[in-house]
Write an enzyme that holds these catalytic residues in place. Sequence first.
Site, PDB file in Angstrom:
ATOM      1  N   ASP A 146      -3.222   2.775   5.285  1.00 41.66           N
ATOM      2  CA  ASP A 146      -4.639   2.974   5.004  1.00 41.66           C
ATOM      3  C   ASP A 146      -5.412   1.873   5.717  1.00 41.66           C
ATOM      4  O   ASP A 146      -5.156   0.687   5.490  1.00 41.66           O
ATOM      5  CB  ASP A 146      -4.916   2.937   3.500  1.00 41.66           C
ATOM      6  N   GLU A 172      -4.244   8.171   8.631  1.00 37.01           N
ATOM      7  CA  GLU A 172      -5.397   9.022   8.334  1.00 37.01           C
ATOM      8  C   GLU A 172      -6.024   9.543   9.616  1.00 37.01           C
ATOM      9  O   GLU A 172      -5.956   8.901  10.671  1.00 37.01           O
ATOM     10  CB  GLU A 172      -6.445   8.240   7.541  1.00 37.01           C
ATOM     11  N   CYS A 231      -4.618  10.013  -7.880  1.00 36.58           N
ATOM     12  CA  CYS A 231      -3.777   9.035  -8.561  1.00 36.58           C
ATOM     13  C   CYS A 231      -2.368   9.112  -7.982  1.00 36.58           C
ATOM     14  O   CYS A 231      -1.760  10.193  -7.942  1.00 36.58           O
ATOM     15  CB  CYS A 231      -3.755   9.292 -10.062  1.00 36.58           C
ATOM     16  N   CYS A 247       0.202  10.119 -11.281  1.00 31.63           N
ATOM     17  CA  CYS A 247       0.291  11.451 -11.888  1.00 31.63           C
ATOM     18  C   CYS A 247      -0.286  12.543 -11.013  1.00 31.63           C
ATOM     19  O   CYS A 247      -0.083  13.722 -11.309  1.00 31.63           O
ATOM     20  CB  CYS A 247      -0.419  11.455 -13.242  1.00 31.63           C
ATOM     21  N   CYS A 288      -6.887   5.246 -13.464  1.00 32.02           N
ATOM     22  CA  CYS A 288      -6.594   6.636 -13.785  1.00 32.02           C
ATOM     23  C   CYS A 288      -6.871   6.869 -15.268  1.00 32.02           C
ATOM     24  O   CYS A 288      -6.513   6.042 -16.122  1.00 32.02           O
ATOM     25  CB  CYS A 288      -5.146   6.986 -13.451  1.00 32.02           C
ATOM     26  N   ASP A 314      -7.045   0.786  -2.157  1.00 30.83           N
ATOM     27  CA  ASP A 314      -6.447   0.929  -0.834  1.00 30.83           C
ATOM     28  C   ASP A 314      -4.935   1.085  -0.931  1.00 30.83           C
ATOM     29  O   ASP A 314      -4.338   1.865  -0.175  1.00 30.83           O
ATOM     30  CB  ASP A 314      -6.803  -0.282   0.033  1.00 30.83           C
TER      31      ASP A 314
END
Length: 511
Positions: A230, A330, A383, A386, A402, A412
């Site tokens: 990232d 990305e 998240c 989960c 979360c 990040d």
Amino acid sequence: MTSIDTSVDTALSTPSTIRACVFALSPTPSQARALQSHCGAQRFAYNWGLALVRAIIAQRDAERSYGVTDSALTPHVNWSAYALRKRWNETKSTVAPWWSENSKEAYASGLANLSAALNRWAHDRKSESGRRRAFPRFKPKRSRPSCRFSTGAFGLTATDNRHIKLPRIGVIRTSESTHRLARQIGRGTARIRSATVSFRNGRWQVSFSVEASWPPSGGLRRKLPVIGIDLGITHWAILSTPIPDITDTDGFVAALPCPERAEKKLRRLQRRAARQQGPDKRLRCTPSRRWSKTHAEIARAHTRMSNVRADKLHKLTTRLAASCESIVIEDLHVAGLIRNRRLSARIQHAAWGELRRQLTYKSAASGTSVVVADRFYPSSKTCSGCGVVKTKLPLAERTFHCDHCPTHLDRDINAARNLASLVEDRTRRTSAESCAGTSNKPAGNPHKTDPGSAMGTATGRPSRPTPRSDTTAVTATTVRSPLRHHVFLNTAHDGGAAPPDSQPPHEGGWG
């Protein structure tokens, strides 16, 4: 002093690639004048050939305006490199009586560059793509000096690793050692194809085009199966898994040196140059010596900052390509991000696009796969524990909380882990498809967030617990989307249908 033979084709045992090896030169004043003369000869040949082509095209257009038939028009000029070079040899004694002062390669490279430019222009005219190149223009004296050598006695010297040899110029000392390239040539795993000399950022340099088969150097080798990256500004890059000597213990890569200090020096030098006498074509004023000296300092300041950035980029990308089996990055819209006037300077200084470009070609050479996540994949809003997607996550909120699990970490790092999970999800999806098949693609806009998948405080609706029984079975289901892949858990009830809240999250926008 002899040079290593570059005309012999070396048999490379492994698939080879074309690489560029750049070395800074330290020529003597006489050698610097010879280099400048060769670059000027290449520019002269280029402009001579372009003037010939333009004159014949203008002559044919004029003849058509007078009603001359196509069969009676002035013949076309053949602008292939061979034809232009043959025509140059016929007229060089007349148009350039001083041609013998430079190597024939200087004129040949200029005509070859002209031929390539004209062929690109002609190809774009016939193609149906929207891009159209303009007709080649003349090269002015202020253009970047360069000259290419593809034949003759050029290459590395056999006596030491601090000199190179060029035709008609001789042996030139380099500012750095060439031992690595010399070692690979001695082993037969590299072959020099051509040498290009250019004047960049106030110094001469030579770029060897090398056909090589040796792997890129790196510290760790195939230690991590997959890693997500990232990119950021405060920290240059955030890795999903820390790597020694590259990141800290949390996975953060230190940002590039702050440009404020260099920019402060540049502002001071540019204000000084503005008060001095510079060139003025209207008044025919030549620049003063102090103005020339100040501009030389400005060029050195730009060069140092550029070299620091390039050094950090190459070191980081080389280590990453040699340390991982798969890299997930990305697909950032950098051209759109730099429209933010408050962050544009920092984003351009971080060189996100150049980092991706270097990762791509270095990973291809080292056998590492590069996976580019979809531009709309919500890596920051999802998240990593989960898989629940938040509908909103302001940029000022640097910590991800979360609402459905105890996940609490830097946003990040959360994004980097989500990027790394894309490859793992793909592996699990392939395994699930081979055993149980796949479900149909969900209907609706794939860029729009499914309100049933984002529960809790993100949408203002409390989450509803799912009743479980002894017959409840939890299975991994893969849903394929044209933009991204999600692996999530569905709870199969007695009727076999999953509840609405367990649908896969689809989130539009940019995380």
